[in-house]
Design a protein around this motif. Structure first.
Motif, mmCIF file in Angstrom:
data_model
loop_
_atom_site.group_PDB
_atom_site.id
_atom_site.type_symbol
_atom_site.label_atom_id
_atom_site.label_comp_id
_atom_site.label_asym_id
_atom_site.label_seq_id
_atom_site.Cartn_x
_atom_site.Cartn_y
_atom_site.Cartn_z
ATOM 1 N N VAL A 47 0.868 -1.175 0.000
ATOM 2 C CA VAL A 47 0.000 0.000 0.000
ATOM 3 C C VAL A 47 0.902 1.221 0.000
ATOM 4 C CG1 VAL A 47 -1.794 1.258 1.241
ATOM 5 C CG2 VAL A 47 -1.764 -1.236 1.326
ATOM 6 N N PRO A 48 0.693 2.171 -0.874
ATOM 7 C CA PRO A 48 1.537 3.376 -0.842
ATOM 8 C C PRO A 48 1.336 4.145 0.458
ATOM 9 C CG PRO A 48 -0.293 3.657 -2.377
ATOM 10 C CD PRO A 48 -0.311 2.228 -1.957
ATOM 11 N N GLU A 49 2.403 4.769 0.959
ATOM 12 C CA GLU A 49 2.301 5.559 2.183
ATOM 13 C C GLU A 49 1.169 6.565 2.046
ATOM 14 O OE1 GLU A 49 6.415 3.941 1.873
ATOM 15 O OE2 GLU A 49 5.015 4.917 0.500
ATOM 16 N N THR A 50 0.321 6.612 3.068
ATOM 17 C CA THR A 50 -0.918 7.393 3.000
ATOM 18 C C THR A 50 -1.025 8.288 4.227
ATOM 19 O OG1 THR A 50 -2.004 5.574 1.820
ATOM 20 C CG2 THR A 50 -3.435 7.237 2.799
ATOM 21 N N TYR A 100 3.171 12.936 -5.144
ATOM 22 C CA TYR A 100 2.039 12.567 -4.296
ATOM 23 C C TYR A 100 0.738 12.759 -5.075
ATOM 24 C CZ TYR A 100 5.621 13.006 -0.747
ATOM 25 O OH TYR A 100 6.782 12.852 -0.035
ATOM 26 N N ILE A 101 -0.214 11.887 -4.787
ATOM 27 C CA ILE A 101 -1.540 12.038 -5.384
ATOM 28 C C ILE A 101 -2.498 12.423 -4.262
ATOM 29 C CG2 ILE A 101 -2.071 9.550 -5.207
ATOM 30 C CD1 ILE A 101 -3.585 9.953 -7.955
ATOM 31 N N VAL A 102 -3.298 13.449 -4.505
ATOM 32 C CA VAL A 102 -4.167 14.044 -3.495
ATOM 33 C C VAL A 102 -5.610 13.767 -3.881
ATOM 34 C CG1 VAL A 102 -4.730 16.168 -2.254
ATOM 35 C CG2 VAL A 102 -2.427 15.855 -3.212
ATOM 36 N N LYS A 103 -6.387 13.233 -2.914
ATOM 37 C CA LYS A 103 -7.761 12.835 -3.205
ATOM 38 C C LYS A 103 -8.693 13.320 -2.099
ATOM 39 C CE LYS A 103 -5.886 8.382 -4.796
ATOM 40 N NZ LYS A 103 -6.004 6.910 -4.668
ATOM 41 N N PRO A 104 -9.894 13.774 -2.444
ATOM 42 C CA PRO A 104 -10.899 14.034 -1.400
ATOM 43 C C PRO A 104 -11.183 12.746 -0.637
ATOM 44 C CG PRO A 104 -11.605 14.930 -3.516
ATOM 45 C CD PRO A 104 -10.402 14.078 -3.789
ATOM 46 N N ALA A 105 -11.291 12.834 0.695
ATOM 47 C CA ALA A 105 -11.467 11.631 1.509
ATOM 48 C C ALA A 105 -12.723 10.871 1.124
ATOM 49 C CB ALA A 105 -11.502 11.998 2.986
ATOM 50 N N ARG A 106 -13.765 11.599 0.724
ATOM 51 C CA ARG A 106 -15.022 10.928 0.372
ATOM 52 C C ARG A 106 -15.345 11.089 -1.113
ATOM 53 N NH1 ARG A 106 -16.574 13.404 5.363
ATOM 54 N NH2 ARG A 106 -16.846 11.869 7.030
ATOM 55 N N ILE A 123 2.552 6.133 -7.079
ATOM 56 C CA ILE A 123 3.310 5.037 -7.702
ATOM 57 C C ILE A 123 3.707 5.525 -9.095
ATOM 58 C CG2 ILE A 123 3.320 2.607 -8.356
ATOM 59 C CD1 ILE A 123 2.986 3.101 -5.364
ATOM 60 N N SER A 124 4.938 6.032 -9.190
ATOM 61 C CA SER A 124 5.347 6.740 -10.411
ATOM 62 C C SER A 124 5.897 5.814 -11.485
ATOM 63 C CB SER A 124 6.386 7.811 -10.071
ATOM 64 O OG SER A 124 7.503 7.226 -9.416
ATOM 65 N N LEU A 181 -0.673 -2.114 -10.800
ATOM 66 C CA LEU A 181 0.541 -2.900 -10.976
ATOM 67 C C LEU A 181 1.704 -1.959 -11.243
ATOM 68 C CD1 LEU A 181 -0.593 -5.851 -13.281
ATOM 69 C CD2 LEU A 181 -0.414 -5.832 -10.794
ATOM 70 N N ASP A 182 2.823 -2.201 -10.572
ATOM 71 C CA ASP A 182 4.004 -1.386 -10.877
ATOM 72 C C ASP A 182 4.751 -1.994 -12.057
ATOM 73 O OD1 ASP A 182 5.636 -3.477 -9.908
ATOM 74 O OD2 ASP A 182 5.844 -2.570 -7.915
ATOM 75 N N ALA A 183 5.852 -1.372 -12.448
ATOM 76 C CA ALA A 183 6.562 -1.789 -13.653
ATOM 77 C C ALA A 183 7.129 -3.198 -13.542
ATOM 78 C CB ALA A 183 7.681 -0.795 -13.958
ATOM 79 N N ASP A 184 7.266 -3.702 -12.322
ATOM 80 C CA ASP A 184 7.758 -5.068 -12.128
ATOM 81 C C ASP A 184 6.625 -6.083 -12.018
ATOM 82 O OD1 ASP A 184 10.507 -4.322 -12.069
ATOM 83 O OD2 ASP A 184 10.222 -3.564 -10.029
ATOM 84 N N GLY A 185 5.380 -5.607 -12.150
ATOM 85 C CA GLY A 185 4.233 -6.508 -12.097
ATOM 86 C C GLY A 185 3.722 -6.787 -10.701
ATOM 87 N N HIS A 186 4.159 -6.005 -9.699
ATOM 88 C CA HIS A 186 3.701 -6.211 -8.327
ATOM 89 C C HIS A 186 2.460 -5.355 -8.061
ATOM 90 C CE1 HIS A 186 7.252 -8.501 -7.566
ATOM 91 N NE2 HIS A 186 8.070 -7.461 -7.660
ATOM 92 N N PRO A 187 1.451 -5.911 -7.382
ATOM 93 C CA PRO A 187 0.212 -5.173 -7.148
ATOM 94 C C PRO A 187 0.271 -4.291 -5.906
ATOM 95 C CG PRO A 187 -0.029 -7.409 -6.343
ATOM 96 C CD PRO A 187 1.359 -7.320 -6.926
ATOM 97 N N TRP A 188 -0.369 -3.114 -6.012
ATOM 98 C CA TRP A 188 -0.506 -2.172 -4.905
ATOM 99 C C TRP A 188 -1.990 -1.875 -4.718
ATOM 100 C CZ3 TRP A 188 3.758 0.199 -2.344
ATOM 101 C CH2 TRP A 188 5.020 -0.152 -2.866
ATOM 102 N N LEU A 189 -2.443 -1.970 -3.470
ATOM 103 C CA LEU A 189 -3.839 -1.670 -3.174
ATOM 104 C C LEU A 189 -4.011 -0.163 -3.045
ATOM 105 C CD1 LEU A 189 -6.713 -2.476 -2.505
ATOM 106 C CD2 LEU A 189 -6.005 -2.931 -0.152
ATOM 107 N N ILE A 190 -4.881 0.404 -3.879
ATOM 108 C CA ILE A 190 -5.067 1.849 -3.918
ATOM 109 C C ILE A 190 -6.363 2.268 -3.230
ATOM 110 C CG2 ILE A 190 -5.227 3.856 -5.428
ATOM 111 C CD1 ILE A 190 -2.503 2.428 -5.483
ATOM 112 N N GLU A 191 -7.468 1.629 -3.588
ATOM 113 C CA GLU A 191 -8.762 2.012 -3.023
ATOM 114 C C GLU A 191 -9.660 0.784 -2.912
ATOM 115 O OE1 GLU A 191 -10.766 5.141 -5.079
ATOM 116 O OE2 GLU A 191 -9.103 6.538 -4.948
ATOM 117 N N LEU A 192 -10.770 0.983 -2.206
ATOM 118 C CA LEU A 192 -11.779 -0.051 -2.044
ATOM 119 C C LEU A 192 -13.116 0.502 -2.507
ATOM 120 C CD1 LEU A 192 -12.385 -2.888 -0.593
ATOM 121 C CD2 LEU A 192 -13.152 -1.484 1.318
#
Length: 513
Positions: free
Chosen positions: A226-229, A251-257, A285-286, A431-442
């Motif tokens: 999970v990216p640092e949040t 950094y990516i900035v998102k409204p909480a809701r 995740i750049s 997925l990052d460039a190496d094919g590893h998954p990162w959980l971003i949202e639900l």
């Protein structure tokens, strides 16, 4: 910026409905100012109620709805919304009363159905049976609404120790399913998604989700990606310390809701974020896996069929959504959301967004299948089983964290498992460039409809869920001994349900295997 129309202006409703869809935070701020200045203005309260609902802020939404109903006690939408908000807040006793009030005025079949569902959850089985009996007698046998009622009665009868009587309703549902599998299964999934265990709705708040994920990473270091949040403003100091230790980070900035990609932007300047509130900031995740030079994200589905002990599955198909512009990290392109944000709904007017109208072509355009992506990755030298295995592990890790925090135990303590339908969850994974998954949202209530390929994938998945959750348990092949056990032993009944579910799991793979 032009002055918005007042509540007496014919354009008031349309203006704020559009604003709620495209700039929710501004809509809430303006409407709160308006009701403060004009507390007796019912149209303004109605719009504020809608804005809070779209933000999934059910506490504020309840207050706005109660203010609206104080001014207009028979406001149909307000009556329905109050009952929904109370359910979403977990106040089931008040919700039952609110749904009864709504049904008395609106005669909404959904309100009557929800009364029965909530009575079942509250353990008031005889009252639930009476409520189901009343609405079943008044329902059109060929209508859609009767589907939820039949399934509700089936599950209630099993909780009352009457599995053979329950099978009669399973027979009725299976008959309707054979006549129109897509319509029947999608209707029941929609019903389940609209009335889940209420804590699922809280996880849509990115700040709440971020806190759960942080605790999960602390409990199982290295088990989840999970990216640092950081939740602002509460974690602003922590964000600044991280930025100082990791220079040149984006950094990516998102409204909480927020939802649908609204209000998202990418920045390398954390000092510009000082003073922001109700937003989540994630390390960007750049180095994403690129598809035809574009960034994309995966929608992965999990299904919860029982809370305690937990029964959970992952679906082996999914949806890939791809940004309409080629990926480019040049400083002058950071503001280009059409390159960074992959939510299709945000880019519908973009000339570069190409969506295939042929459901059989799953490897072209901005919406593709997970299978197509894994085929591509295999062609590029990656093992698709390893990639999907890492995705599976990431989803399982998240569910383990919910289990550690007592999430599923609280659902089980609230009411019978059979009073909750199967819970479908959408995981947004990068997925990052190496094919590893990162959980971003639900996504607690992932969209059921969309492009032709989305409709095809979802229709097959919904049918799979129906076959798992609706079945005749007293099959002709049962011995007299097994039939007697089914009728008298709750453990044997639960085992029969599990066996039925497992035999028909198809593309749903157990996360406990």
């Amino acid at each position: 910026m032009s002055e918005p129309p007042g509540p007496d202006d014919p354009a008031f409703a349309a203006t704020y409905q559009a604003m709620i869809e495209h700039d929710r935070e501004r809509a809430v701020a303006e409407l709160e100012a308006l009701v403060a200045a004009k507390p007796a203005c019912a149209p303004a309260w109605a719009m504020l109620m809608l804005a809070h609902h779209r933000r999934l802020d059910f506490v504020s939404g309840t207050a706005a709805t109660e203010a609206l109903l104080a001014l207009d006690p028979t406001h149909h939408e307000g009556l329905q919304q109050l009952a929904f908000n109370l359910t979403a807040c977990g106040n089931y006793e008040r919700a039952v009363a609110a749904y009864r009030r709504a049904h008395a005025i609106t005669r909404s079949p959904l309100s009557a159905y929800m009364v029965a569902v909530l009575l079942h959850r509250l353990g008031r089985l005889e009252e639930a049976a009476q409520a189901y009996g009343t609405i079943l007698a008044a329902s059109d046998p060929a209508g859609l609404e009767v589907l939820g009622i039949l399934r509700g009665v089936m599950n209630l009868l099993r909780d009352q120790g009457q599995p053979l009587a329950a099978d009669r309703f399973a027979h009725m549902l299976n008959l309707r399913y054979r006549q129109n599998p897509v319509l029947v299964s999608s209707f029941l999934v929609d019903r389940d998604q609209s009335s889940p265990f209420h804590e699922w709705l809280g996880l849509v708040d990115k700040a709440t989700l971020g806190a759960v994920l942080a605790r999960g990473m602390a409990a199982e270091p290295g088990a989840g990606r999970v990216p640092e949040t950081f939740n602002l403003p509460a974690e602003q100091d922590a964000l600044m310390r991280f930025a100082a230790s990791e220079p040149d980070t984006l950094y990516i900035v998102k409204p909480a809701r927020g939802s649908g990609g609204q209000g998202i932007h990418v920045t390398g300047d954390v000092t510009a974020l000082a003073g922001l509130s109700d937003v989540v900031v994630q390390r960007y995740i750049s180095n994403p896996w690129l598809i035809d030079g574009r960034k994309g994200h995966l929608r992965i589905y999990a299904l919860i069929t029982q809370a305690a002990p937990l029964r959970a599955y992952i679906y082996r198909e999914g949806i890939v959504r791809i940004a309409p512009e080629p990926y480019d990290l040049s400083p002058d392109r950071l503001a280009d959301v059409a390159m960074h944000v992959t939510n299709t709904a945000l880019h519908l007017d973009h000339p570069g967004l190409m969506i295939s109208q042929d459901e059989t072509r799953d490897d072209e355009g901005a919406i593709r299948s997970l299978s197509a992506l894994l085929r591509r990755m295999a062609a590029e030298g990656h093992d698709p089983d390893v990639v999907f295995g890492e995705i599976r592990s990431l989803v399982a890790w998240f569910l383990r964290q919910l289990e550690r925090e007592g999430f599923f135990a609280r659902q089980a303590a609230l009411g019978s498992t059979r009073s909750f339908g199967p819970k479908l969850i959408g995981f947004d994974i990068l997925l990052d460039a190496d094919g590893h998954p990162w959980l971003i949202e639900l996504q607690s209530n992932p969209a059921a409809k969309g492009a032709p390929l989305v409709n095809k994938i979802n229709a097959e998945m919904f049918a799979n869920i129906f076959r798992m959750s609706v079945g005749v348990l007293a099959e002709d092949s049962l011995s007299d001994t097994d039939l007697a056990a089914l009728r008298s032993d709750p453990v044997a009944l639960a085992a029969a349900e599990l066996a039925h579910e497992t035999r028909r799991s198809a593309l749903f793979s157990s996360l406990s295997d």
